[in-house]
Design a protein around this motif. Structure first.
Motif, PDB file in Angstrom:
ATOM      1  N   GLY A  88       0.813  -1.209   0.000  1.00  0.00           N
ATOM      2  CA  GLY A  88       0.000   0.000   0.000  1.00  0.00           C
ATOM      3  C   GLY A  88       0.844   1.254   0.000  1.00  0.00           C
ATOM      4  N   GLN A  89       1.935   1.235   0.755  1.00  0.00           N
ATOM      5  CA  GLN A  89       2.860   2.365   0.780  1.00  0.00           C
ATOM      6  C   GLN A  89       3.479   2.580  -0.598  1.00  0.00           C
ATOM      7  N   GLN A  90       3.924   1.500  -1.231  1.00  0.00           N
ATOM      8  CA  GLN A  90       4.542   1.611  -2.548  1.00  0.00           C
ATOM      9  C   GLN A  90       3.552   2.146  -3.565  1.00  0.00           C
ATOM     10  N   LEU A  91       2.313   1.643  -3.527  1.00  0.00           N
ATOM     11  CA  LEU A  91       1.297   2.079  -4.476  1.00  0.00           C
ATOM     12  C   LEU A  91       0.980   3.558  -4.285  1.00  0.00           C
ATOM     13  N   ASP A  92       0.777   3.985  -3.051  1.00  0.00           N
ATOM     14  CA  ASP A  92       0.449   5.388  -2.812  1.00  0.00           C
ATOM     15  C   ASP A  92       1.615   6.304  -3.156  1.00  0.00           C
ATOM     16  N   PHE A  93       2.854   5.826  -2.978  1.00  0.00           N
ATOM     17  CA  PHE A  93       3.990   6.666  -3.363  1.00  0.00           C
ATOM     18  C   PHE A  93       4.048   6.843  -4.866  1.00  0.00           C
ATOM     19  N   ARG A  94       3.681   5.806  -5.608  1.00  0.00           N
ATOM     20  CA  ARG A  94       3.617   5.951  -7.066  1.00  0.00           C
ATOM     21  C   ARG A  94       2.543   6.969  -7.441  1.00  0.00           C
ATOM     22  N   ARG A  95       1.392   6.894  -6.767  1.00  0.00           N
ATOM     23  CA  ARG A  95       0.322   7.866  -7.033  1.00  0.00           C
ATOM     24  C   ARG A  95       0.758   9.289  -6.688  1.00  0.00           C
ATOM     25  N   PHE A  96       1.342   9.439  -5.497  1.00  0.00           N
ATOM     26  CA  PHE A  96       1.824  10.752  -5.069  1.00  0.00           C
ATOM     27  C   PHE A  96       2.836  11.310  -6.067  1.00  0.00           C
ATOM     28  N   SER A  97       3.778  10.492  -6.493  1.00  0.00           N
ATOM     29  CA  SER A  97       4.832  10.956  -7.393  1.00  0.00           C
ATOM     30  C   SER A  97       4.252  11.414  -8.730  1.00  0.00           C
ATOM     31  N   SER A  98       3.280  10.680  -9.242  1.00  0.00           N
ATOM     32  CA  SER A  98       2.619  11.098 -10.470  1.00  0.00           C
ATOM     33  C   SER A  98       1.875  12.414 -10.254  1.00  0.00           C
ATOM     34  N   ASP A  99       1.164  12.524  -9.137  1.00  0.00           N
ATOM     35  CA  ASP A  99       0.426  13.747  -8.842  1.00  0.00           C
ATOM     36  C   ASP A  99       1.360  14.950  -8.717  1.00  0.00           C
ATOM     37  N   ALA A 100       2.548  14.734  -8.167  1.00  0.00           N
ATOM     38  CA  ALA A 100       3.507  15.838  -8.026  1.00  0.00           C
ATOM     39  C   ALA A 100       3.901  16.390  -9.392  1.00  0.00           C
ATOM     40  N   LEU A 101       4.060  15.517 -10.380  1.00  0.00           N
ATOM     41  CA  LEU A 101       4.392  15.965 -11.731  1.00  0.00           C
ATOM     42  C   LEU A 101       3.212  16.668 -12.381  1.00  0.00           C
ATOM     43  N   VAL A 102       2.011  16.138 -12.174  1.00  0.00           N
ATOM     44  CA  VAL A 102       0.820  16.807 -12.710  1.00  0.00           C
ATOM     45  C   VAL A 102       0.698  18.212 -12.120  1.00  0.00           C
ATOM     46  N   GLU A 103       0.968  18.346 -10.827  1.00  0.00           N
ATOM     47  CA  GLU A 103       0.886  19.658 -10.181  1.00  0.00           C
ATOM     48  C   GLU A 103       1.874  20.637 -10.802  1.00  0.00           C
ATOM     49  N   LEU A 104       3.069  20.173 -11.133  1.00  0.00           N
ATOM     50  CA  LEU A 104       4.037  21.046 -11.790  1.00  0.00           C
ATOM     51  C   LEU A 104       3.511  21.517 -13.141  1.00  0.00           C
TER      52      LEU A 104
END
Length: 652
Positions: free
Chosen positions: A215-231
């Motif tokens: 779950g941690q790994q999956l959410d980190f992948r989601r977070f990392s993608s969201d960080a790029l979208v935010e940029l």
């Protein structure tokens, strides 16, 4: 969603132009050759940050003014980039804390590109400043057609594990879960004594002695993608404020790069653009190209999209960079066009003399204009101009294949029943079987609008949310036909197993219950004579009809009536021939047909206008002449390696 502001009925044609790599005396020659080749669009400024801002806060636009004016004076429009994908050396020197850190704790240094942490506030500040400078300088410029924001987000820095990223990850988790109890439940932290009692205890999934928490790994992948979208969104919003009416995009790598959620990016761009490069190691790279093009079209909601980059011949980053054979450049380009692209562009215009991509092909090669590549570039430009009526038309598909990045990421965790199942490769294999049958197929998100389809394909959707599961059920209930592959519907959106027996979310839909998985280390025969590979299940049919079995008698292929539709299920990975037969069966049941009848190796796709005008593309990827029978019953011959575009008029 605004359209790319082109001259009406013109297909964008050109590539990345990097004049900063060359003496200024070559620029006039470049533009003259662009006009000879029929180029009407170039991407500029992508990697120009270190020249536009040679020192922090010092800007030099004189040379770039001349570039933009030269384009405008020759009737060539610009996809004007914000040069934020490659911070200059002064950035790394002044702000080393903004450089990315890998999972092992190594800080990565300047010397290539994308050398920044996506969560760094310093990077974001400097990126927005250079974007503002560019937009303020060139708003209203006659060459400006489209904002090309950044370049290939996440290609090399999709995830950063530094302390800044850790703090941003915790903030993202607080927003998602609100309480630690909710997070602990989602991640199943009772296992291995991982329960968190303070937000500060949570880190990115850095290198650990054993498996990280799924779950941690999956959410980190989601977070990392969201960080790029935010940029991207931050730059886009700035550009919209300064240049209202000028659309913005960023070049995705649909179908090839899975570290970013392409659906999330597609929701934010004004028009989907993507890059695609053939992989020489694939047995049929042109079929992989078709998958990527269909994916790009689907990301843009079926509307025309922009091919921002592909190659005229070899690339530079594979173990063996295969040059394209005569005619392959044309076939590749027209395959993208056939599948909905309204722009055909290359990396790059002039082949670099120095740098890491000097062996990457270009429209104007090292050897100059007396070359196969240049002749084909000029011929393609003339052909695209003659095909201007195609622009604005769309591709309609009656079948859709479900893909979700969260499911791919969750299945990427190493603690799986087998290492042999690859959800992306299986999706591509199903798509390839439809390609060979001439059937056009979209790609869809499990929670997206499925109402326009007759057939839904779910090759290997390990993770599905409750909303996605219900969406697929509703599709069948209303009369659609569904084909589900093995290891689908198994876990919820947090990667928690759906209890009560597999296939979890879709036991009722499929009328099948599985109590245990049996991964295979060797192929097995089915009662029909087909071969099952990689995977099998100890399943039983509850309400489904069994269409094929293992030799033990357990079901391998089932069909279940559901509402006004039906759902098929495969409990094994079928060999290519058997999979083709199953797909042919469900296509007939769903009344899904190809736009024309063609032989092996001939690609057929139709683009249509709302007024009834349409264009049948027939692309012969073989070394023999082939015949194609159109929907109107006409039989035409497509010479070996050739492409025919057949205009037709039907009732709107």
């Amino acid at each position: 969603m605004p359209d790319v502001p082109d001259v009406p009925d013109v297909i964008a044609y050109g590539g990345d132009w990097n004049p900063e790599q060359w003496p200024e005396e070559t620029w006039e020659q470049d533009v003259a050759l662009m006009r000879e080749a029929g180029v009407n669009r170039v991407s500029v400024g992508i990697f120009s940050w270190s020249l536009i801002e040679p020192a922090e806060g010092v800007f030099d636009f004189g040379w770039f003014d001349r570039v933009m004016d030269l384009l405008a004076g020759n009737g060539i429009r610009a996809n004007l980039a914000t040069p934020t994908a490659s911070p200059p050396p002064w950035f790394a020197d002044a702000y080393p804390e903004a450089l990315p850190v890998d999972a092992d704790g190594r800080r990565l240094h300047h010397g290539s590109r994308q050398g920044f942490c996506p969560s760094s506030p310093i990077y974001r500040e400097k990126a927005l400043r250079i974007a503002e400078q560019v937009a303020t300088r060139y708003r209203g410029h006659p060459a400006l057609a489209l904002w090309h924001v950044h370049n290939e987000y996440g290609c090399h820095n999709a995830r950063c594990y530094c302390d800044t990223s850790a703090a941003a990850f915790r903030a993202w988790l607080r927003s998602r879960y609100a309480t630690l109890d909710a997070l602990n439940d989602a991640w199943g932290t009772a296992f291995w004594s991982q329960r968190y009692h303070d937000w500060a205890q949570i880190l990115p999934p850095r290198a650990t002695p054993s498996f990280t928490n799924p779950g941690q790994q999956l959410d980190f992948r989601r977070f990392s993608s969201d960080a790029l979208v935010e940029l991207y969104v931050a730059e886009r919003d700035l550009l919209r404020e300064l240049t209202p009416g000028v659309p913005a995009t960023t070049n995705l790598m649909a179908g090839a790069h899975w570290d970013m959620d392409a659906w999330a990016f597609a929701a934010e761009v004004d028009v989907v653009s993507t890059d695609h490069y053939l992989v020489g190691a694939r047995p049929e790279p042109h079929v992989d190209l078709a998958f990527a093009a269909d994916y790009a079209r689907s990301l843009n909601g079926g509307r025309p999209w922009l091919l921002m980059e592909h190659s005229t011949s070899a690339v530079n980053w594979q173990p063996r960079n295969l040059a394209k054979t005569p005619g392959e450049l044309r076939r590749n380009s027209l395959s993208h066009l056939a599948r909905g692209a309204d722009g055909i562009m290359f990396f790059q215009w002039r082949q670099s003399r120095a740098g890491a991509e000097k062996w990457h092909s270009a429209m104007l090669p090292h050897a100059g204009t007396g070359t196969k590549v240049w002749r084909e570039v000029v011929a393609l430009g003339a052909e695209l101009a003659a095909l201007s009526e195609v622009a604005g038309s769309t591709v309609t598909a009656d079948a859709a294949l479900l893909l979700d990045h969260s499911s791919v990421w969750a299945q990427d965790h190493p603690a799986q029943p087998t290492a042999d199942l690859d959800p992306v490769e299986e999706a591509k294999r199903w798509h390839a079987a439809l390609w060979r049958a001439g059937v056009t197929c979209d790609v869809a998100h499990p929670e997206g609008d499925l109402s326009g389809y007759r057939l839904l394909l779910v090759p290997q959707l390990y993770l599905v949310s409750d909303a996605g599961a219900a969406n697929v059920e509703e599709f069948a209930r209303r009369g659609g036909i569904v084909l589900v592959g093995p290891y689908s519907g198994i876990v919820d959106e947090h990667d928690r197993v759906r209890l009560g027996g597999y296939p979890g979310a879709w036991r009722d839909l499929l009328g099948v219950g599985t109590e245990e998985f049996f991964p295979l280390d060797a192929p097995i025969r089915l009662a029909s004579g087909a071969t099952g590979t990689l995977w099998s299940e100890a399943a039983r049919a509850t309400t489904a009809k069994v269409l094929d079995t293992y030799l033990s008698g357990e079901p391998a292929w089932t069909r279940n009536e559901f509402g006004d539709g039906a759902a098929h299920y495969l409990t094994t990975v079928l060999d290519d021939a058997a999979l083709a037969e199953v797909l042919a069966t469900v296509c007939r049941e769903a009344e899904v047909e190809p736009p024309a009848v063609s032989g092996p190796g001939v690609e057929v796709v139709r683009r249509s206008h709302a007024d009834g005008r349409s264009f049948l593309f027939a692309i012969n990827h073989t070394d023999r002449d082939a015949s194609v029978t159109t929907g109107a019953g006409d039989r035409v011959t497509v010479p070996a390696g050739d492409v025919l575009v057949i205009p037709q008029v039907t009732r709107p």
